[in-house]
Design an enzyme around this catalytic site. Structure first.
Site, PDB file in Angstrom:
ATOM      1  N   LYS A  27       3.893  -7.003   3.953  1.00 31.96           N
ATOM      2  CA  LYS A  27       5.176  -7.453   3.407  1.00 31.96           C
ATOM      3  C   LYS A  27       6.001  -8.238   4.420  1.00 31.96           C
ATOM      4  O   LYS A  27       6.767  -9.115   4.050  1.00 31.96           O
ATOM      5  CB  LYS A  27       6.002  -6.258   2.909  1.00 31.96           C
ATOM      6  CG  LYS A  27       5.570  -5.745   1.560  1.00 31.96           C
ATOM      7  CD  LYS A  27       6.747  -5.053   0.888  1.00 31.96           C
ATOM      8  CE  LYS A  27       6.367  -4.485  -0.474  1.00 31.96           C
ATOM      9  NZ  LYS A  27       7.434  -3.670  -1.033  1.00 31.96           N
TER      10      LYS A  27
ATOM     11  N   LYS B 142      -3.958  -7.883  -6.830  1.00 40.78           N
ATOM     12  CA  LYS B 142      -3.308  -6.970  -7.764  1.00 40.78           C
ATOM     13  C   LYS B 142      -2.381  -7.716  -8.720  1.00 40.78           C
ATOM     14  O   LYS B 142      -1.744  -8.684  -8.302  1.00 40.78           O
ATOM     15  CB  LYS B 142      -2.438  -5.995  -6.953  1.00 40.78           C
ATOM     16  CG  LYS B 142      -2.790  -4.550  -7.167  1.00 40.78           C
ATOM     17  CD  LYS B 142      -1.921  -3.673  -6.318  1.00 40.78           C
ATOM     18  CE  LYS B 142      -0.801  -3.064  -7.123  1.00 40.78           C
ATOM     19  NZ  LYS B 142      -0.167  -1.912  -6.523  1.00 40.78           N
TER      20      LYS B 142
ATOM     21  N   LYS C 269       4.411  -8.753  -9.861  1.00 41.77           N
ATOM     22  CA  LYS C 269       5.580  -9.494 -10.293  1.00 41.77           C
ATOM     23  C   LYS C 269       5.824 -10.695  -9.395  1.00 41.77           C
ATOM     24  O   LYS C 269       6.433 -11.683  -9.790  1.00 41.77           O
ATOM     25  CB  LYS C 269       6.777  -8.546 -10.204  1.00 41.77           C
ATOM     26  CG  LYS C 269       8.002  -9.078 -10.868  1.00 41.77           C
ATOM     27  CD  LYS C 269       9.221  -8.384 -10.364  1.00 41.77           C
ATOM     28  CE  LYS C 269      10.145  -9.378  -9.736  1.00 41.77           C
ATOM     29  NZ  LYS C 269      11.226  -9.875 -10.446  1.00 41.77           N
TER      30      LYS C 269
END
Ligand code: TRP
Length: 334
Positions: free
Chosen positions: A114, A198, A201
């Site tokens: 991240k 994956k 969003k």
């Protein structure tokens, strides 16, 4: 209700929930609610470890609650609340910041992913995010934590923190060591555009995911456009496993139809992907569009959603305060 087992899980309010959240988390939450005491938390403090527009954060909390309810979570059976509404989360997180080790956090792969290439610029919150997650779970002395496979490492850290706390403060068995509950087949619903990523969003193309609020028309278009494979559907898993997009479509089909993957392969082998896509579209429309409609309906009454959160907060806070009082005593704060 059994007193011993307690389920806790958290979902970040980052907007539109999609099929991955639905199959990987929400449906599982609903089935657990039938067997155990469950606490489901909308983790707004976790969401803000990466910048969120204030109004969007508020809206997304309500949208997440609406998605919980539309999927079948029952506020009379499970405790549903917002993390920041129970101050114990941040207080325990601070105490656990002092138990957790820098070396442990440095091993967290999600932070590395991240934070990207410039780690110096990531927020401190993002770095200590796993300690807050441990606090969420341990604050209620939860024993079972339904999460996706990507959260397994964070859960192991929670166990290490619990164990170190129990040792340091000489209270063997005080915090239970929480067990992950990772759904077997669908811990990973993948992107419809790239079967190795994956469903998320944050992927640019909306065609990569089925959102819970998608209309029948949108679902149908997305499935039609989804990547599959140029050959016909294979007859065995070994071959299928080398074709991530095809595997993903068949996995989703298997999960929603509640037939195991081998059986689905038996039925489908030798057929064209267009046939699978047609069947999958029908299934998705009948499963997802009613959920989407319910979410929209629930969102039209924000006061009702706020009321559910308020009641949930009151129940959560009682357990949290009871446990925190003992923690404060153990560490010498009172
Ligand atoms: N980190 C989790 C996720 O992104 C969300 C989360 C926060 C959580 N606190 C939790 C999950 C406690 C389980 C238990 O999916």
């Amino acid at each position: 209700m059994s007193k011993k087992k307690l389920v806790f899980s958290g979902v970040q309010p980052t907007g539109n929930l999609h099929l991955g959240n639905y199959l990987g988390a929400l449906k599982n939450f609903v089935s657990l609610q039938k067997e155990m005491n469950c606490i489901y938390c909308v983790v707004d403090l976790h969401a803000m470890t990466t910048f969120q527009k204030p109004q969007a954060l508020k809206d997304n909390v309500l949208e997440t609650v609406a998605s919980f309810l539309a999927t079948g979570l029952d506020p009379n059976k499970s405790i549903i609340f917002k993390q920041s509404a129970v101050p114990g989360h941040t207080e325990l997180a601070w105490i656990l910041n002092c138990v957790s080790r820098i070396g442990w956090l440095n091993r967290m792969t999600q932070f590395k992913d991240k934070a990207g290439s410039d780690k110096e610029k990531a927020s401190v919150g993002l770095y200590i995010y796993p300690n807050l997650m441990a606090a969420d779970i341990l604050l209620y002395k939860a024993t079972h934590v339904p999460v996706g496979a990507d959260q397994k490492q964070h859960l192991e850290l929670s166990r290490d923190i619990a164990q170190k706390f129990n040792n340091d403060f000489d209270c063997k068995d005080f915090f239970p060591l929480p067990q992950p509950l990772i759904p077997k087949n669908v811990s990973r619903v993948m992107s419809l555009r790239d079967g190795t990523k994956k469903m998320s969003k944050s992927e640019d193309s909306d065609y990569s995911r089925i959102n819970l609020k998608d209309t029948a028309d949108e679902i149908s278009k997305k499935v039609k456009k989804a990547k599959s494979d140029s050959e016909e559907i294979p007859d065995n898993l070994k071959i299928l496993e080398k074709k991530p997009e095809a595997l993903n479509l068949l996995n989703i089909y298997s999960e929603i139809s509640k037939e195991n993957l081998e059986k689905v392969l038996n039925e489908m082998s030798g057929k064209e992907y267009s046939f699978l896509k047609m069947k999958l579209t029908e299934l998705l429309i009948s499963e997802i569009t009613p959920v989407g409609k319910e979410i929209k309906k629930l969102l039209s009454d924000r006061a009702h959603l706020e009321q559910i959160l308020k009641k949930g907060k009151e129940k959560a806070n009682i357990i949290a305060e009871e446990n925190l009082k003992i923690v404060r005593e153990k560490v010498g704060l009172i």
